[in-house]
Design an enzyme around this catalytic site. Structure first.
Site, PDB file in Angstrom:
ATOM      1  N   CYS A  57     -12.137 -31.445  40.982  1.00 16.83           N
ATOM      2  CA  CYS A  57     -11.518 -30.128  41.172  1.00 16.83           C
ATOM      3  C   CYS A  57     -10.373 -30.285  42.163  1.00 16.83           C
ATOM      4  O   CYS A  57     -10.282 -31.244  42.897  1.00 16.83           O
ATOM      5  CB  CYS A  57     -12.547 -29.157  41.737  1.00 16.83           C
ATOM      6  SG  CYS A  57     -13.989 -28.989  40.672  1.00 16.83           S
ATOM      7  N   ARG A 100      -6.270 -31.807  38.200  1.00 18.06           N
ATOM      8  CA  ARG A 100      -7.608 -32.309  38.551  1.00 18.06           C
ATOM      9  C   ARG A 100      -8.691 -31.499  37.860  1.00 18.06           C
ATOM     10  O   ARG A 100      -9.859 -31.841  37.903  1.00 18.06           O
ATOM     11  CB  ARG A 100      -7.813 -32.257  40.070  1.00 18.06           C
ATOM     12  CG  ARG A 100      -6.858 -33.120  40.863  1.00 18.06           C
ATOM     13  CD  ARG A 100      -7.124 -32.999  42.336  1.00 18.06           C
ATOM     14  NE  ARG A 100      -8.450 -33.525  42.651  1.00 18.06           N
ATOM     15  CZ  ARG A 100      -8.672 -34.790  43.027  1.00 18.06           C
ATOM     16  NH1 ARG A 100      -7.664 -35.624  43.123  1.00 18.06           N
ATOM     17  NH2 ARG A 100      -9.877 -35.218  43.300  1.00 18.06           N
ATOM     18  N   TRP A 137     -13.005 -27.970  37.411  1.00 21.75           N
ATOM     19  CA  TRP A 137     -13.401 -28.632  36.169  1.00 21.75           C
ATOM     20  C   TRP A 137     -14.905 -28.461  36.118  1.00 21.75           C
ATOM     21  O   TRP A 137     -15.631 -29.046  36.932  1.00 21.75           O
ATOM     22  CB  TRP A 137     -13.008 -30.107  36.151  1.00 21.75           C
ATOM     23  CG  TRP A 137     -13.196 -30.740  34.815  1.00 21.75           C
ATOM     24  CD1 TRP A 137     -12.383 -30.612  33.721  1.00 21.75           C
ATOM     25  CD2 TRP A 137     -14.266 -31.589  34.389  1.00 21.75           C
ATOM     26  NE1 TRP A 137     -12.872 -31.324  32.657  1.00 21.75           N
ATOM     27  CE2 TRP A 137     -14.034 -31.942  33.028  1.00 21.75           C
ATOM     28  CE3 TRP A 137     -15.393 -32.106  34.999  1.00 21.75           C
ATOM     29  CZ2 TRP A 137     -14.892 -32.760  32.297  1.00 21.75           C
ATOM     30  CZ3 TRP A 137     -16.249 -32.923  34.274  1.00 21.75           C
ATOM     31  CH2 TRP A 137     -15.996 -33.236  32.937  1.00 21.75           C
ATOM     32  N   ASN A 184     -15.987 -29.386  45.512  1.00 16.49           N
ATOM     33  CA  ASN A 184     -15.676 -30.376  44.485  1.00 16.49           C
ATOM     34  C   ASN A 184     -16.835 -31.355  44.475  1.00 16.49           C
ATOM     35  O   ASN A 184     -17.254 -31.838  45.516  1.00 16.49           O
ATOM     36  CB  ASN A 184     -14.368 -31.113  44.824  1.00 16.49           C
ATOM     37  CG  ASN A 184     -14.057 -32.201  43.805  1.00 16.49           C
ATOM     38  OD1 ASN A 184     -14.543 -32.140  42.681  1.00 16.49           O
ATOM     39  ND2 ASN A 184     -13.279 -33.190  44.196  1.00 16.49           N
ATOM     40  N   GLY A 185     -17.413 -31.607  43.282  1.00 14.77           N
ATOM     41  CA  GLY A 185     -18.514 -32.573  43.198  1.00 14.77           C
ATOM     42  C   GLY A 185     -19.736 -31.940  42.574  1.00 14.77           C
ATOM     43  O   GLY A 185     -19.667 -30.915  41.903  1.00 14.77           O
ATOM     44  N   GLU A 189      -6.095 -49.450  24.140  1.00 15.47           N
ATOM     45  CA  GLU A 189      -5.361 -48.442  24.920  1.00 15.47           C
ATOM     46  C   GLU A 189      -4.611 -47.489  23.997  1.00 15.47           C
ATOM     47  O   GLU A 189      -4.613 -46.272  24.194  1.00 15.47           O
ATOM     48  CB  GLU A 189      -4.409 -49.141  25.887  1.00 15.47           C
ATOM     49  CG  GLU A 189      -3.362 -48.283  26.553  1.00 15.47           C
ATOM     50  CD  GLU A 189      -3.902 -47.187  27.460  1.00 15.47           C
ATOM     51  OE1 GLU A 189      -5.136 -47.139  27.670  1.00 15.47           O
ATOM     52  OE2 GLU A 189      -3.091 -46.356  27.930  1.00 15.47           O
ATOM     53  N   LYS A 194      -5.233 -43.345  23.804  1.00 15.25           N
ATOM     54  CA  LYS A 194      -4.166 -42.354  23.981  1.00 15.25           C
ATOM     55  C   LYS A 194      -4.162 -41.337  22.862  1.00 15.25           C
ATOM     56  O   LYS A 194      -4.000 -40.139  23.072  1.00 15.25           O
ATOM     57  CB  LYS A 194      -2.815 -43.078  24.057  1.00 15.25           C
ATOM     58  CG  LYS A 194      -2.585 -43.753  25.385  1.00 15.25           C
ATOM     59  CD  LYS A 194      -2.431 -42.725  26.497  1.00 15.25           C
ATOM     60  CE  LYS A 194      -2.693 -43.293  27.887  1.00 15.25           C
ATOM     61  NZ  LYS A 194      -4.021 -43.793  28.146  1.00 15.25           N
ATOM     62  N   GLU A 254      -7.260 -38.978  23.249  1.00 18.68           N
ATOM     63  CA  GLU A 254      -7.260 -37.998  24.350  1.00 18.68           C
ATOM     64  C   GLU A 254      -6.044 -37.063  24.297  1.00 18.68           C
ATOM     65  O   GLU A 254      -6.090 -35.981  24.864  1.00 18.68           O
ATOM     66  CB  GLU A 254      -7.350 -38.691  25.701  1.00 18.68           C
ATOM     67  CG  GLU A 254      -6.206 -39.594  26.065  1.00 18.68           C
ATOM     68  CD  GLU A 254      -6.386 -40.189  27.462  1.00 18.68           C
ATOM     69  OE1 GLU A 254      -7.050 -39.585  28.321  1.00 18.68           O
ATOM     70  OE2 GLU A 254      -5.843 -41.279  27.690  1.00 18.68           O
ATOM     71  N   HIS A 289     -14.948 -58.521   9.313  1.00 17.83           N
ATOM     72  CA  HIS A 289     -16.408 -58.460   9.567  1.00 17.83           C
ATOM     73  C   HIS A 289     -16.907 -57.024   9.511  1.00 17.83           C
ATOM     74  O   HIS A 289     -17.859 -56.676  10.195  1.00 17.83           O
ATOM     75  CB  HIS A 289     -16.713 -59.085  10.937  1.00 17.83           C
ATOM     76  CG  HIS A 289     -16.303 -60.506  11.029  1.00 17.83           C
ATOM     77  ND1 HIS A 289     -17.000 -61.542  10.434  1.00 17.83           N
ATOM     78  CD2 HIS A 289     -15.213 -61.087  11.589  1.00 17.83           C
ATOM     79  CE1 HIS A 289     -16.378 -62.684  10.643  1.00 17.83           C
ATOM     80  NE2 HIS A 289     -15.291 -62.447  11.354  1.00 17.83           N
ATOM     81  N   LYS A 317      -8.063 -35.254  35.327  1.00 17.44           N
ATOM     82  CA  LYS A 317      -7.344 -36.456  35.741  1.00 17.44           C
ATOM     83  C   LYS A 317      -8.262 -37.441  36.457  1.00 17.44           C
ATOM     84  O   LYS A 317      -8.099 -38.638  36.342  1.00 17.44           O
ATOM     85  CB  LYS A 317      -6.174 -36.090  36.665  1.00 17.44           C
ATOM     86  CG  LYS A 317      -5.330 -37.290  37.090  1.00 17.44           C
ATOM     87  CD  LYS A 317      -4.712 -37.985  35.892  1.00 17.44           C
ATOM     88  CE  LYS A 317      -3.908 -39.202  36.300  1.00 17.44           C
ATOM     89  NZ  LYS A 317      -3.438 -39.984  35.136  1.00 17.44           N
TER      90      LYS A 317
HETATM   91  C1  AGP Z   1      -6.779 -42.612  30.701  1.00 18.96           C
HETATM   92  O1  AGP Z   1      -5.689 -42.100  29.939  1.00 18.96           O
HETATM   93  C2  AGP Z   1      -7.892 -41.604  30.843  1.00 18.96           C
HETATM   94  N1  AGP Z   1      -7.402 -40.396  31.453  1.00 18.96           N
HETATM   95  C3  AGP Z   1      -9.120 -42.173  31.515  1.00 18.96           C
HETATM   96  O2  AGP Z   1      -9.664 -43.138  30.626  1.00 18.96           O
HETATM   97  C4  AGP Z   1      -8.908 -42.861  32.884  1.00 18.96           C
HETATM   98  O3  AGP Z   1      -8.208 -44.068  32.726  1.00 18.96           O
HETATM   99  C5  AGP Z   1     -10.291 -43.170  33.483  1.00 18.96           C
HETATM  100  O4  AGP Z   1     -10.969 -41.948  33.664  1.00 18.96           O
HETATM  101  C6  AGP Z   1     -10.207 -43.918  34.813  1.00 18.96           C
HETATM  102  O5  AGP Z   1      -9.546 -43.125  35.771  1.00 18.96           O
HETATM  103  P1  AGP Z   1      -9.137 -43.821  37.176  1.00 18.96           P
HETATM  104  O6  AGP Z   1      -8.148 -44.899  36.836  1.00 18.96           O
HETATM  105  O7  AGP Z   1      -8.549 -42.721  38.006  1.00 18.96           O
HETATM  106  O8  AGP Z   1     -10.377 -44.401  37.767  1.00 18.96           O
END
Ligand code: AGP
Length: 616
Positions: free
Chosen positions: A2, A27, A76, A102-103, A485, A489, A492, A508, A611
């Site tokens: 958050c 966040r 969040w 937060n948490g 990767e 992308k 997400e 396979h 994030k």
């Molecule tokens: C990446 O595009 C994602 N948002 C997610 O996989 C991210 O890389 C992962 O949550 C790790 O975050 P961090 O690097 O802040 O630890």
């Protein structure tokens, strides 16, 4: 996960809180809320489900009386649906106290039952409201807000950053943190609290770290930090590198577009100060020491998501240059696998935010198991670096878009710098050999700038494919983490099912997925690749083309075989195999963003995501 802001000072609390929340919204954006002590000493709160704009609209219609003490929150959701009632702040002491969090308070159910038995009533489903009512009760008993906080946090289990304010103590905000982020902003006659420096960077760039299990009391003219037992603590001061504009979009259509454009400088800035006359210079590793680094017998990389894919590339480079085994383990799997680690293991955590709870918990586990712990992180003053023996900061600048881009190339750069440092201390590469690799690294920013030129073509491709339902990504050797990767992308950002495969794995099983029209991105190794993987991947392209796939190849400029076979080729500059991924990944970042844009989606704040995932 958050966004948290606190303010005490002579200026408008509301202005400071809302400015800070607008920078922290990435966040978490399920709801937003503020609490302000107005100049008549009345505590006013306002909170709304949805993004910050919903709160702003509400305040426009029905203003909140302003004042000089305030706290603000973007959420969040973890406990309780994202609705107005569960939004923060939550109240205690008959509405005279406001608290944000937060948490996750893991033992909130038993605490809530205790309070219900004592006659307290609740208006939300959240764990946070339990803390608010507890602090309210302790404040009534002690008359001291910091002492009330100390008594409450002593009973909480889990991860939390709490901020609290009370009508009876104007000009005071008290904060507490355990396993969750909080930093102090030092102003002139005013002070700030934030879940990260973006909360107050436009007002001050002087900051103080708050350590684990510490409580801070800010007043306009003082900052007092203690541990949970009330013993004074001297926090470390640091200068925030970012300025306010760096945290803004700077004219780009989205933070993501801005951050992709910054990938070249993210690599260049991460190298800054770490290359001296062709040699690697990493004083950040002194707390561990070269003699220890020369004696470790194994490296375990822990990370999540994109950071883990950077780790996979680091594995190839470190094993090749330093000849030490490297294992990449997802943070959330690490400590449950009972890893065999000890004093001769170097655990390297990778985290852009430095707050990912899964990685933080894995770092703590590694430390307790006696391993040496190094972190690679993009956020100064974050929790994970503070839990590590040493940290290599990636200087990618603020990465606001939830989907990570420039942090990825910066993380790979930091891992390569680490690999070359290890190669030297373990006497595996000569100074000349290291200088050759360093020279390749130093050419990457310019080559990345060349790759960005192909953005327009990729945008056209994405527009044509806006209605696609599935995309596959193939890569071999160092191309495989790039494929993973690229798939992440697309998932997400564009909410499309996408999957990355090791190209050699295709026959396979996965080749059964290929049907006419299936879109497949292929990361093609260089024709000059000494491992001779190029012809194998070209064969993969032939196999899927024969079954009707539409192939988009990310290939080295002038790769005639790829050009002859693929439906589309996105060229990248020539680079040695280990460096090619830094170039090949950028078209996939752009593709994910452009396809999401073509679908009218929010590329900076995709649904269901945050994030920084600061809950396990
Ligand atoms: C990446 O595009 C994602 N948002 C997610 O996989 C991210 O890389 C992962 O949550 C790790 O975050 P961090 O690097 O802040 O630890």
């Amino acid at each position: 996960m958050c966004g948290i802001v606190g303010y005490v000072g002579p200026n408008s609390s509301l202005d400071v809180l809302l400015a800070g929340l607008s920078r922290l919204e990435y966040r978490g954006y399920d709801s937003a809320g503020v609490a302000v002590l107005d100049r008549a000493g009345h505590l006013g709160t306002r909170k709304r489900a949805g993004k910050l704009v919903a709160l702003l609209d509400d305040l426009e219609v029905e203003p909140l009386r302003d004042g000089e003490t305030g706290i603000g929150h973007t959420r969040w959701a973890t406990h309780g649906r994202p609705n107005d009632g569960n939004a923060h702040p939550h109240l205690g002491d008959n509405g005279k106290l406001a608290l944000i969090h937060n948490g996750i308070i893991e033992n909130f159910s038993e605490l809530k039952q205790e309070l219900l038995d004592a006659g307290e009533t609740f208006t939300s489903e959240t764990d946070t409201e339990v803390a608010a009512i507890m602090v309210g009760r302790e404040f009534r008993a002690t008359g001291d807000l910091a002492e009330a906080m100390r008594r409450v946090v002593a009973r909480l289990e889990g991860a939390f950053t709490l901020l609290v304010m009370h009508e009876d103590v104007p000009g005071v905000v008290v904060g507490a943190r355990r396993n969750s982020p909080l930093v102090i902003g030092l102003g002139d006659g005013e002070n700030f609290l934030g879940s990260d420096v973006a909360a107050f960077v436009e007002f001050t760039r002087r900051a103080l770290e708050i350590g684990q299990d510490q409580i801070v009391t800010i007043r306009p003219d003082s900052v007092v930090v203690t541990d949970f037992d009330g013993n004074d603590v001297e926090p470390r001061e640091f200068e925030v590198e970012w300025d306010a504009s760096a945290a803004e979009k700077g004219g780009w259509s989205s933070f993501m577009a801005k951050e992709i454009s910054e990938e070249p400088e993210a690599v260049a800035n991460t190298l800054l100060g770490r290359v001296v006359e062709g040699a690697i210079h990493l004083p950040e590793l002194d707390p561990i020491g070269d003699d220890v680094l020369a004696s470790i017998d194994r490296i375990v990389v822990i990370a999540c998501g994109t950071a883990a894919y950077a780790g996979l590339l680091g594995k190839y480079a470190i094993e090749k240059w330093a000849r030490i085994p490297v294992e990449v383990v997802l943070s959330h799997e690490f400590r449950y696998s009972e890893p065999v680690i000890g004093p001769r293991t170097l655990v390297v955590s990778i985290s852009q935010s430095g707050e990912t709870m899964d990685t933080l918990m894995a770092v703590k586990y590694a430390s307790q198991a006696g391993a040496r712990v190094l972190s690679i992180c993009n956020t100064q003053g974050a929790t994970i670096p503070r839990e590590s023996e040493a940290v290599i900061y990636t200087h990618a600048g603020p990465e606001v878009a939830v989907a990570s881009t420039k942090a990825f190339v910066a993380q790979v750069t930091a891992l390569y710098v680490l690999g070359l440092h290890l190669a030297r201390v373990r006497e595996r590469l000569s100074a000349h050999q290291i200088a050759e690799q360093v020279s390749e690294l130093q050419q990457i920013p310019a080559k990345l700038a060349d790759v960005l030129v192909s953005s327009e073509r990729i945008k056209q491709l994405a527009t044509w494919m806006a209605d696609t339902r599935s995309v596959l990504f193939l890569g071999r050797h160092v191309g495989y983490p790039v494929a993973l990767e690229g798939a992440l992308k697309l998932k997400e950002l564009a909410y499309i099912h996408a999957e990355g495969f090791a190209a050699g794995e295709l026959k396979h099983g996965p080749i059964a997925l290929i049907e006419p029209g299936q879109i497949v991105f292929v990361v093609v190794p260089s024709p000059r690749d000494p491992l001779s993987l190029h012809p194998k991947v070209i064969s993969n392209i032939q196999e899927i083309k024969a079954r009707g796939a539409r192939v988009i190849a990310i290939a080295e400029q002038g790769d005639t075989a790829a050009i002859a076979l693929a439906d589309e080729v996105i060229p990248i500059p020539l680079a040695p195999p280990l460096f090619e991924p830094l170039l090949a990944v950028v078209p996939l970042h752009i593709f994910g963003m452009e396809l999401a844009s073509a679908k009218g989606l929010d590329v900076d704040q995709p649904r269901n995501l945050a994030k920084s995932v600061t809950v396990e």
